[in-house]
Design a protein around this motif. Structure first.
Motif, PDB file in Angstrom:
ATOM      1  N   LYS A  25       0.858  -1.183   0.000  1.00  0.00           N
ATOM      2  CA  LYS A  25       0.000   0.000   0.000  1.00  0.00           C
ATOM      3  C   LYS A  25       0.894   1.232   0.000  1.00  0.00           C
ATOM      4  CE  LYS A  25      -3.834   2.419   0.490  1.00  0.00           C
ATOM      5  NZ  LYS A  25      -4.839   2.511  -0.596  1.00  0.00           N
ATOM      6  N   ILE A  26       0.754   2.065  -1.019  1.00  0.00           N
ATOM      7  CA  ILE A  26       1.560   3.286  -1.096  1.00  0.00           C
ATOM      8  C   ILE A  26       0.901   4.372  -0.246  1.00  0.00           C
ATOM      9  CG2 ILE A  26       2.348   5.138  -2.623  1.00  0.00           C
ATOM     10  CD1 ILE A  26       2.735   3.029  -4.805  1.00  0.00           C
ATOM     11  N   ILE A  27       1.652   4.883   0.726  1.00  0.00           N
ATOM     12  CA  ILE A  27       1.136   5.891   1.660  1.00  0.00           C
ATOM     13  C   ILE A  27       1.214   7.282   1.046  1.00  0.00           C
ATOM     14  CG2 ILE A  27       1.433   6.920   3.939  1.00  0.00           C
ATOM     15  CD1 ILE A  27       2.819   4.294   4.765  1.00  0.00           C
ATOM     16  N   ILE A  28       2.365   7.568   0.459  1.00  0.00           N
ATOM     17  CA  ILE A  28       2.565   8.873  -0.159  1.00  0.00           C
ATOM     18  C   ILE A  28       3.500   8.700  -1.352  1.00  0.00           C
ATOM     19  CG2 ILE A  28       4.502   9.478   1.366  1.00  0.00           C
ATOM     20  CD1 ILE A  28       3.473  12.405   1.218  1.00  0.00           C
ATOM     21  N   ALA A  29       3.212   9.415  -2.438  1.00  0.00           N
ATOM     22  CA  ALA A  29       4.071   9.423  -3.622  1.00  0.00           C
ATOM     23  C   ALA A  29       4.207  10.864  -4.067  1.00  0.00           C
ATOM     24  CB  ALA A  29       3.484   8.560  -4.737  1.00  0.00           C
ATOM     25  N   ALA A  30       5.444  11.278  -4.335  1.00  0.00           N
ATOM     26  CA  ALA A  30       5.685  12.689  -4.634  1.00  0.00           C
ATOM     27  C   ALA A  30       6.812  12.844  -5.638  1.00  0.00           C
ATOM     28  CB  ALA A  30       6.020  13.440  -3.341  1.00  0.00           C
ATOM     29  N   ARG A  55       0.190  10.961  -4.821  1.00  0.00           N
ATOM     30  CA  ARG A  55      -0.681  10.085  -4.018  1.00  0.00           C
ATOM     31  C   ARG A  55      -0.477  10.449  -2.545  1.00  0.00           C
ATOM     32  NH1 ARG A  55      -1.866   4.423  -3.768  1.00  0.00           N
ATOM     33  NH2 ARG A  55      -2.003   4.408  -6.049  1.00  0.00           N
ATOM     34  N   ARG A  56      -1.576  10.634  -1.832  1.00  0.00           N
ATOM     35  CA  ARG A  56      -1.462  10.920  -0.396  1.00  0.00           C
ATOM     36  C   ARG A  56      -2.655  10.278   0.304  1.00  0.00           C
ATOM     37  NH1 ARG A  56       1.044  14.697   3.126  1.00  0.00           N
ATOM     38  NH2 ARG A  56      -0.226  15.164   4.962  1.00  0.00           N
ATOM     39  N   THR A  57      -2.388   9.343   1.211  1.00  0.00           N
ATOM     40  CA  THR A  57      -3.434   8.666   1.967  1.00  0.00           C
ATOM     41  C   THR A  57      -3.537   9.298   3.356  1.00  0.00           C
ATOM     42  OG1 THR A  57      -1.924   7.034   2.909  1.00  0.00           O
ATOM     43  CG2 THR A  57      -2.868   6.537   0.742  1.00  0.00           C
TER      44      THR A  57
END
Length: 603
Positions: A365-370, A453-455
């Motif tokens: 599960k990707i928590i944050i992508a930047a 992506r930011r959860t």
């Protein structure tokens, strides 16, 4: 391969290709790492690649078909710290080396089977790899035989010229009895009946000779004269061979390469492909370390050569498909010429799709992508890559087993529809562990102004930015970054390097006076710099605006005003004093609690 080595290789390979206005299509770790035979402390880093020369270079016949770089030199032997990079033009690889049966070109054709070694893979190269068998020729087998023989012939291997001479020499000394005055003609039939390769009778002008490879011996010479001539020939070239009989003076690495080439052709015949790392890697390592006597290694090579000669006579390989190869190259040029116009929404959708594929493939599960590169800093160039970095979590049960979880996901740099995507990430535990040691890299990702992506779980990182930030470690990181990139700029005068210099200096300055993590955006950082006048800030901002008009490879010289500001930063920067309350164990406990909370609430 360390992360630092990978980053250097990627940077250097892109630089090599950009300097000739080409497009990098493929890059892979090569040599012993690809084969699976590398040994700690004994193997250097070999990298090979393919690039597309520009249309202008083709039209003007100025294509450099082989780009090379090495950290070593031509005198000393390569060490584990050396890096060798070789990049062929697609024309040289696909239209020359493969049809000729070049063994390295064949290795590269199947190198995609070891995806952990692949660093960059353009979509066009995938099409070639999917039809790899169209680019195999009988010459690949002939090339393998020649390669194996060349590696072993200096040791007098059976079937080579030196091997034949040594066999005759031993026969003269040990197997027959003759008088010095006896003629060669009396014993020639005995020698010919031994069926030594290269040894036969020939007749010229009604005169008989014994031919030993390229030398002729008249039947009328005495056995004493024949012995003297053979001894002379053996003494010229045979020292290594005699040492080999005692298992001395052998280049076992070369011998292992000979056997590797044979095993690869055997696999190609049996499976229709070559799979890396090689299934015979343990055998090759054993030979490489000299664990087999020369006589046994020699027999493996001789048997292998005989086997692949049989394969050569009965092979079902098609003839090299020149037309298909030419069509592929033309298609690449057509596609490059008709790339999709720059469209940020389109690229973001591409990145989102790549992230979803990563989650599915690796079950994470990707928590944050930047964004982490120049696009995040605010001064992207027209040819800047998309440097996507992410932090991910495995399933909860994966962290409770004996097996170590995968803490890094590194994908090959890919070019999709003309956009270059460099995507990789760290496991949450790795990210937190590095944060406790003061590593600023995860903080730059977390604070990036460009988020893909930011959860909800990423909200915990807002606290981490403050609680785990170490100003002394961070200041030293940016100061060291300034120093190394300034040295690179002095060598290359590339505007990209000078941009890194200014960004690193401003980040260190910000930390020195605020003891806080600087903004990832270089533009915002300049606005927030304490004790720097507006005139100086405007000069730096104007430099960043200028940089966006240049390509990454372009050379450039700073204005006197910008040089003055840089010198001011250098002379006035001083390392912050370490906070006496900075306690690594406390930070580790804090990170541990945070990890457990995230694990419990965001699965």
């Amino acid at each position: 391969m360390t992360t630092e080595s990978k980053e250097f290789v990627l940077y250097k390979a892109k630089q090599m290709v950009s300097e000739v206005d080409g497009k990098l299509l493929y890059l892979t770790i090569f040599g012993s790492t690809l084969y699976g035979t590398s040994r700690n402390g004994k193997s250097d880093l070999d990298v090979k690649g393919i690039y597309l020369p520009s249309k202008e270079a083709l039209a003007l016949q100025k294509v450099q078909h082989c780009l090379s770089f090495s950290t070593g030199d031509s005198v000393t032997k390569n060490t584990e710290h050396d890096i060798d990079i070789q990049i062929w033009s697609i024309q040289k690889w696909l239209l020359q080396l493969l049809p000729e049966g070049n063994t390295n070109a064949l290795d590269l054709l199947f190198s995609f089977t070891h995806q952990k070694c692949v660093l960059i893979e353009d979509q066009h190269m995938k099409q070639i790899f999917e039809h790899a068998n169209e680019f195999i020729d009988i010459k690949n087998i002939d090339g393998c035989i020649s390669y194996a023989i060349n590696q072993a012939k200096k040791y007098g291997m059976k079937g080579t010229k030196l091997g034949t001479l040594i066999s005759i020499f031993n026969w003269l000394r040990n197997d027959i009895t003759y008088l010095p005055t006896d003629k060669l003609s009396v014993f020639s039939n005995q020698l010919i009946e031994k069926n030594l390769i290269g040894c036969k009778q020939i007749n010229k002008n009604d005169t008989s000779f014994l031919a030993i490879h390229d030398k002729l011996y008249h039947f009328g010479i005495s056995m004493k004269e024949f012995y003297t001539r053979i001894e002379s020939e053996v003494n010229k070239y045979g020292e290594r061979a005699f040492q080999a009989m005692q298992n001395e003076g052998i280049d076992w690495k070369a011998i292992s390469h000979a056997i590797r080439a044979i095993r690869q052709i055997e696999m190609l015949h049996e499976k229709g492909t070559i799979e890396y790392p090689l299934s015979c890697k343990d055998e090759l390592i054993s030979i490489k370390e000299g664990n087999k006597p020369w006589s046994e290694a020699e027999q493996i090579i001789c048997d292998g050569i005989n086997k692949i000669k049989t394969i050569s006579s009965s092979t079902t390989f098609k003839k090299f498909n020149t037309q298909l190869a030419e069509n592929y190259i033309c298609d690449v040029y057509d596609d490059v010429s008709s790339q999709i116009p720059n469209n940020e929404d389109f690229v973001e959708n591409l990145i989102a799709e790549e992230l979803r594929n990563i989650e599915k493939k690796y079950d994470v599960k990707i928590i944050i992508a930047a964004e982490s590169g120049s696009r995040a800093w605010g001064f992207k160039s027209p040819d800047s890559d998309y440097d996507v970095r992410f932090i991910y979590m495995h399933r909860k049960d994966m962290y409770f087993g004996i097996k170590e979880v995968k803490d890094v996901i590194e994908l090959p740099v890919r070019c999709i529809y003309g956009y270059t995507l460099d995507i990789n990430g760290w496991d949450i535990k790795k990210a937190l562990r590095l944060l406790t040691k003061g590593n600023v890299t995860p903080l730059e990702w977390i604070n990036s102004p460009v988020i893909y992506r930011r959860t909800p779980a990423a909200g915990f990182f807002d606290i981490v930015t403050v609680d785990l930030f170490d100003p002394v470690v961070a200041w030293n990181h940016y100061y060291h970054l300034f120093y190394t990139t300034y040295l690179q700029y002095e060598k290359t005068c590339k505007i990209k390097n000078y941009t890194y210099v200014v960004r690193a200096l401003t980040a260190a300055w910000y930390i020195q006076y605020t003891r806080e993590m600087p903004p990832t955006s270089a533009i915002k950082l300049v606005y927030d710099l304490p004790y720097i006048g507006d005139d100086n800030k405007n000069t730096i901002l104007q430099f960043y605006r200028t940089k966006k008009q240049y390509d990454e490879k372009d050379t450039w010289c700073p204005s006197k005003e910008l040089e003055r500001i840089v010198r001011m930063f250098i002379t006035q920067l001083t390392e912050p004093v370490q906070n006496s309350k900075n306690n690594y164990d406390q930070k580790l406990d804090y990170a541990d609690r945070l990890f457990k909370i995230m694990l419990a609430n965001f699965q």
